[in-house]
Motif scaffolding. Sequence first.
Motif, short mmCIF file in Angstrom:
data_model
loop_
_atom_site.label_atom_id
_atom_site.label_comp_id
_atom_site.label_asym_id
_atom_site.label_seq_id
_atom_site.Cartn_x
_atom_site.Cartn_y
_atom_site.Cartn_z
N THR A 298 0.83 -1.21 0.00
CA THR A 298 0.00 0.00 0.00
C THR A 298 0.86 1.26 0.00
OG1 THR A 298 -0.07 0.09 2.43
CG2 THR A 298 -1.78 -1.22 1.31
N SER A 299 0.19 2.40 0.05
CA SER A 299 0.94 3.66 0.11
C SER A 299 1.34 4.02 1.53
CB SER A 299 0.12 4.80 -0.50
OG SER A 299 -1.03 5.08 0.27
N GLY A 300 0.86 3.26 2.52
CA GLY A 300 1.30 3.52 3.89
C GLY A 300 0.33 3.01 4.93
N ILE A 301 0.82 2.98 6.18
CA ILE A 301 0.03 2.58 7.34
C ILE A 301 0.16 3.67 8.39
CG2 ILE A 301 -0.17 0.91 9.23
CD1 ILE A 301 0.87 -1.24 7.38
N ARG A 302 -0.94 3.95 9.08
CA ARG A 302 -0.92 4.94 10.16
C ARG A 302 -1.49 4.32 11.43
NH1 ARG A 302 1.81 6.59 6.83
NH2 ARG A 302 1.76 8.60 5.72
N ARG A 303 -0.89 4.67 12.57
CA ARG A 303 -1.38 4.22 13.87
C ARG A 303 -1.32 5.39 14.83
NH1 ARG A 303 -0.28 3.49 19.66
NH2 ARG A 303 -1.42 1.62 20.29
N ALA A 304 -2.51 5.93 15.19
CA ALA A 304 -2.55 7.10 16.07
C ALA A 304 -2.94 6.76 17.49
CB ALA A 304 -3.50 8.14 15.51
N GLY A 305 -3.51 5.58 17.75
CA GLY A 305 -3.79 5.18 19.11
C GLY A 305 -5.20 5.42 19.60
N SER A 306 -6.14 5.70 18.69
CA SER A 306 -7.54 5.83 19.06
C SER A 306 -8.37 5.17 17.97
CB SER A 306 -7.97 7.30 19.21
OG SER A 306 -9.37 7.41 19.30
N ALA A 307 -8.87 3.96 18.23
CA ALA A 307 -9.64 3.24 17.22
C ALA A 307 -10.88 4.01 16.82
CB ALA A 307 -10.00 1.85 17.73
N ALA A 308 -11.51 4.69 17.78
CA ALA A 308 -12.71 5.46 17.46
C ALA A 308 -12.40 6.52 16.40
CB ALA A 308 -13.27 6.10 18.72
N LEU A 309 -11.33 7.28 16.60
CA LEU A 309 -10.98 8.30 15.61
C LEU A 309 -10.51 7.68 14.31
CD1 LEU A 309 -9.21 11.04 17.78
CD2 LEU A 309 -11.53 11.05 16.83
N ASP A 310 -9.79 6.55 14.39
CA ASP A 310 -9.37 5.86 13.16
C ASP A 310 -10.58 5.53 12.29
OD1 ASP A 310 -6.68 5.89 13.83
OD2 ASP A 310 -6.73 3.92 14.77
N LEU A 311 -11.66 5.08 12.91
CA LEU A 311 -12.84 4.71 12.13
C LEU A 311 -13.53 5.95 11.55
CD1 LEU A 311 -14.12 1.80 14.36
CD2 LEU A 311 -13.12 1.61 12.08
N THR A 312 -13.47 7.08 12.24
CA THR A 312 -14.00 8.31 11.61
C THR A 312 -13.14 8.71 10.43
OG1 THR A 312 -12.79 9.93 13.00
CG2 THR A 312 -14.90 9.11 13.84
N HIS A 313 -11.83 8.51 10.50
CA HIS A 313 -10.96 8.82 9.36
C HIS A 313 -11.29 7.94 8.16
CE1 HIS A 313 -8.92 11.35 12.08
NE2 HIS A 313 -8.01 10.53 12.52
N LEU A 314 -11.66 6.70 8.43
CA LEU A 314 -12.09 5.82 7.35
C LEU A 314 -13.41 6.30 6.75
CD1 LEU A 314 -11.98 3.22 5.68
CD2 LEU A 314 -12.89 1.99 7.67
N ALA A 315 -14.35 6.67 7.61
CA ALA A 315 -15.65 7.15 7.12
C ALA A 315 -15.52 8.43 6.31
CB ALA A 315 -16.60 7.37 8.30
N ARG A 316 -14.50 9.24 6.60
CA ARG A 316 -14.29 10.50 5.87
C ARG A 316 -13.51 10.30 4.57
NH1 ARG A 316 -12.17 14.85 10.28
NH2 ARG A 316 -12.96 16.37 8.77
#
Length: 274
Positions: free
Chosen positions: A195-213
């Motif tokens: 892929t073009s990259g992986i990100r890990r910020a430490g909040s699954a809730a916010l990660d899922l909003t980033h996916l929805a956006r």
Amino acid sequence: ARHGLSLRTPGKGRKVTDYAELLSAAKRAATAATEFIRSADRPPDTSWEKKGVSDFVTAVDRGAESIIAESLTKDIPGSVVRGEELTPDIASGDPVWVVDPLDGTTNYLHGFPAYAVSIAAVADGQPRAAVISDVVRGEQFHAIDGGGAWHESTRLSVSERNRPEDCLIGTGFPFKHPHLLDPYLRQFTTILCATSGIRRAGSAALDLTHLARGFFDGFWELALTPWDVAAGTLIVREAGGLVTNLDGSEDVITHGPIVAGNPAVHAWLMDTLC
């Protein structure tokens, strides 16, 4: 009816509400908890309590959960709260509120700006109304079963990217479960190289909003809890994405792995991870 939910109030026989009423209650509770967290003094290192390896809890977590529980049960009599800190074992109610009062506690304690309040109303085993509040940015994301996913007044939609080499993938480390590190690192290597990259910020809730956006195209993690994913699952699904566990089941409001993405990337992740 998909948009309706009958709630029973102890001693009164019945109370009828709908998912919109549940969403309004969740928004009020999330706003109150967000304001509390933002106004609280960040606890000093000496007051951090460990629940497990690199897993912290503080008076701020517990205070936020108490505020949420009081608000929700006042607004929706007969409902019960399943919260990470105070009531993690409650299994049933009309409905069950699945709550993470501070998703990303370690980030919060270190001043890293990625932590959130997450609230979902779960009925018949599925999330029906959900709110995620980004505490640092003061932004709120919400969804209602059949009513779409929203960032404030903007409707959300997952990305349309379908070539893995163009995709950005979110993840979380299984830091509480060392036995999962070897299989996770094999997965990580495979996904990173494709892929073009992986990100890990430490909040699954916010990660899922980033996916929805549409910021992320996919997401996976091997060890999550109901309060990590209940609200984010509905937001992603209502934005047009898919959320399952590793065997393809949509029953993800439990302890275990999740795989999420736009339809094309979810299919690719399932093939690649499994």
